[in-house]
Design a protein around this motif. Structure first.
Motif, PDB file in Angstrom:
ATOM      1  N   TYR A 170       5.077 -16.354  -4.107  1.00 39.49           N
ATOM      2  CA  TYR A 170       4.739 -15.031  -4.634  1.00 39.49           C
ATOM      3  C   TYR A 170       5.907 -14.406  -5.392  1.00 39.49           C
ATOM      4  N   CYS A 171       5.589 -13.384  -6.177  1.00 36.53           N
ATOM      5  CA  CYS A 171       6.630 -12.638  -6.881  1.00 36.53           C
ATOM      6  C   CYS A 171       7.560 -11.961  -5.874  1.00 36.53           C
ATOM      7  N   MET A 172       8.589 -11.332  -6.366  1.00 38.21           N
ATOM      8  CA  MET A 172       9.635 -10.814  -5.479  1.00 38.21           C
ATOM      9  C   MET A 172      10.376  -9.681  -6.169  1.00 38.21           C
ATOM     10  N   VAL A 173      11.253  -9.014  -5.416  1.00 39.26           N
ATOM     11  CA  VAL A 173      12.053  -7.922  -5.975  1.00 39.26           C
ATOM     12  C   VAL A 173      13.521  -8.119  -5.631  1.00 39.26           C
ATOM     13  N   TYR A 178      15.589  -2.139  -6.639  1.00 34.62           N
ATOM     14  CA  TYR A 178      14.324  -1.461  -6.344  1.00 34.62           C
ATOM     15  C   TYR A 178      14.387  -0.864  -4.948  1.00 34.62           C
ATOM     16  N   ARG A 179      14.695   0.434  -4.930  1.00 32.60           N
ATOM     17  CA  ARG A 179      14.838   1.172  -3.676  1.00 32.60           C
ATOM     18  C   ARG A 179      14.594   2.646  -3.949  1.00 32.60           C
ATOM     19  N   PRO A 180      14.265   3.436  -2.933  1.00 31.01           N
ATOM     20  CA  PRO A 180      14.037   4.873  -3.159  1.00 31.01           C
ATOM     21  C   PRO A 180      15.288   5.531  -3.738  1.00 31.01           C
ATOM     22  N   LEU A 276       3.489  -4.597  -7.758  1.00 30.65           N
ATOM     23  CA  LEU A 276       3.066  -4.193  -6.417  1.00 30.65           C
ATOM     24  C   LEU A 276       4.272  -4.178  -5.474  1.00 30.65           C
ATOM     25  N   PHE A 277       5.068  -5.241  -5.512  1.00 33.37           N
ATOM     26  CA  PHE A 277       6.233  -5.315  -4.644  1.00 33.37           C
ATOM     27  C   PHE A 277       7.317  -4.323  -5.064  1.00 33.37           C
ATOM     28  N   GLU A 278       7.480  -4.137  -6.373  1.00 32.79           N
ATOM     29  CA  GLU A 278       8.502  -3.206  -6.851  1.00 32.79           C
ATOM     30  C   GLU A 278       8.204  -1.782  -6.403  1.00 32.79           C
ATOM     31  N   ARG A 327       3.771   7.386   5.504  1.00 30.74           N
ATOM     32  CA  ARG A 327       3.669   6.292   6.469  1.00 30.74           C
ATOM     33  C   ARG A 327       3.298   4.979   5.770  1.00 30.74           C
ATOM     34  N   LEU A 328       2.350   5.046   4.835  1.00 32.30           N
ATOM     35  CA  LEU A 328       1.973   3.865   4.072  1.00 32.30           C
ATOM     36  C   LEU A 328       3.161   3.322   3.282  1.00 32.30           C
ATOM     37  N   ALA A 329       3.895   4.237   2.663  1.00 39.00           N
ATOM     38  CA  ALA A 329       5.038   3.825   1.848  1.00 39.00           C
ATOM     39  C   ALA A 329       6.108   3.153   2.702  1.00 39.00           C
ATOM     40  N   ARG A 330       6.394   3.706   3.873  1.00 38.74           N
ATOM     41  CA  ARG A 330       7.414   3.113   4.743  1.00 38.74           C
ATOM     42  C   ARG A 330       7.007   1.710   5.194  1.00 38.74           C
ATOM     43  N   ARG A 331       5.751   1.564   5.573  1.00 36.59           N
ATOM     44  CA  ARG A 331       5.272   0.279   6.067  1.00 36.59           C
ATOM     45  C   ARG A 331       5.298  -0.775   4.956  1.00 36.59           C
ATOM     46  N   ALA A 332       4.882  -0.404   3.756  1.00 32.40           N
ATOM     47  CA  ALA A 332       4.892  -1.352   2.636  1.00 32.40           C
ATOM     48  C   ALA A 332       6.316  -1.772   2.301  1.00 32.40           C
ATOM     49  N   ARG A 333       7.231  -0.825   2.306  1.00 35.74           N
ATOM     50  CA  ARG A 333       8.636  -1.152   2.003  1.00 35.74           C
ATOM     51  C   ARG A 333       9.196  -2.110   3.055  1.00 35.74           C
TER      52      ARG A 333
END
Length: 374
Positions: A170-173, A178-180, A276-278, A327-333
């Motif tokens: 899969y693709c990657m970052v 790529y971070r907040p 999506l990953f970024e 919460r969604l954002a934290r879990r995805a990260r």
């Protein structure tokens, strides 16, 4: 293949420019990860005027980036490098890809593999006889096949096309880039992607129509090549091109980021885009069109929300549950940092190279035994 640092050569669409493609940032994360693990990496890029005019990487610190004008110059200038490499990896959408592939397979003394960042599109092209960058007779000659897509398509690669070692890759970052960023939310929903005809109906359905219904919300679409005939609502901001250096601030400024998948990828499933990953790595909550395999990568309602129609987007943007988006954002990260970084893929590639080398050694031994018994 010996243990320790390897000499790796990539031939791909572009490393120097992210203009109009998602390949560049994917290659950058992988090559940086490989260099961090001690490998010597070279990327050979075909000189193209549209990339030359839009370069956002000239001298990467983690690899040698070399340009060539055409097939003839590649053969004249890089013959020794190709022959001496431990592994040569050809990329999808490589200009003159079939001719380059034939030459590399004849020239290389090490492993030769294919990195397909467009697998469903590649197979659709092969099925209709399109030989733009890969030909059916080349696939069985490759030592390994790194596929952007996982799931059942890997069996199709092996069974229908003779791929010897098809692997979901899969693709990657690059987690350093790529971070907040801490930027304040500026847009309620953002989308970053080059225009694609087969993807545009979903952009219309999942961003443009919701923007019409929610005139008080702010939307943004960043990416080149959108036709002038598109009627953008007044609350949709357009950014023609966003270089990678600005991606993190863009995603961090979006309350939600929209992920839209090309139709061939939707049909195949198991095809997460690099965007999506970024977005996840930057801490933006994600709204994604649904497709098979998505739940294995980002569990719906746990790490993102799936949206199939305009109303689903309107509902998500109208909800007052701010904690849910966070919460969604934290879990995805968390999932991206654990499973989808450049260094994680670099370690995966090392394992693939070991498997391919072992398979070649077994094949050589069998050939010797056959010769002795003949």
């Amino acid at each position: 293949m010996t243990e320790g640092p390897l000499s790796l050569v990539f031939l791909g669409l572009s490393l120097s420019s992210s203009w109009g493609n998602g390949h560049a940032t994917t290659y950058r994360a992988l090559l940086k990860g490989l260099a961090a693990r001690g490998h010597q990496v070279t990327f050979l890029e075909r000189e193209q005027p549209w990339y030359a005019a839009n370069r956002d990487l000239v001298r990467p610190s983690y690899c040698d980036l070399l340009f060539y004008d055409d097939l003839s110059s590649l053969q004249q200038e890089q013959s020794d490098r190709i022959a001496e490499a431990d592994a040569v990896i050809l990329g999808s959408y490589l200009p003159d890809g079939v001719a380059v592939g034939e030459w590399v397979l004849d020239q290389a003394q090490g492993l030769v593999g294919f990195y397909d960042i467009d697998t469903p599109i590649t197979l659709a092209r092969l099925d209709r006889g399109d030989r733009e960058y890969l030909a059916p007779e080349l696939v069985p000659r490759l030592d390994f096949y790194l596929s952007f897509t996982g799931g059942p398509l890997l069996e199709r690669l092996a069974g229908n096309h003779g791929a010897r070692l098809p692997v979901a890759f899969y693709c990657m970052v690059d987690e350093d880039l790529y971070r907040p960023t801490g930027d304040q939310t500026h847009w309620d929903l953002g989308y970053l992607g080059t225009y694609a005809e087969d993807r545009q109906p979903a952009v219309e359905r999942l961003l443009i129509e919701p923007a019409r219904r929610l005139p008080g919300k702010r939307f943004v679409v960043a990416g080149p090549q959108y036709p002038s005939t598109i009627e953008w609502p007044a609350n949709v901001e357009r950014i023609e091109h966003l270089p990678p250096a600005e991606h993190a601030r863009f995603y961090s400024s979006c309350r939600f980021t929209l992920n839209v998948t090309r139709q061939e990828m939707v049909k195949a499933g198991w095809s997460p885009s690099v965007r999506l990953f970024e977005a996840a790595a930057c801490g933006s909550a994600i709204l994604s069109d649904p497709w098979p395999g998505l739940d294995e990568i980002f569990p719906p309602d746990e790490a993102l929300l799936t949206v199939a129609d305009s109303q689903s987007v309107v509902d998500a943007l109208s909800a007052r549950e701010g904690d849910r988006a966070n919460r969604l954002a934290r879990r995805a990260r968390q999932r991206v940092l654990a499973e989808h970084t450049g260094e994680r893929r670099a370690a995966q590639l090392e394992e693939v190279l070991k498997q391919a080398s072992a398979a070649n050694a077994r094949g050589t031994q069998e050939e010797k035994r056959y010769a002795l018994s003949s």
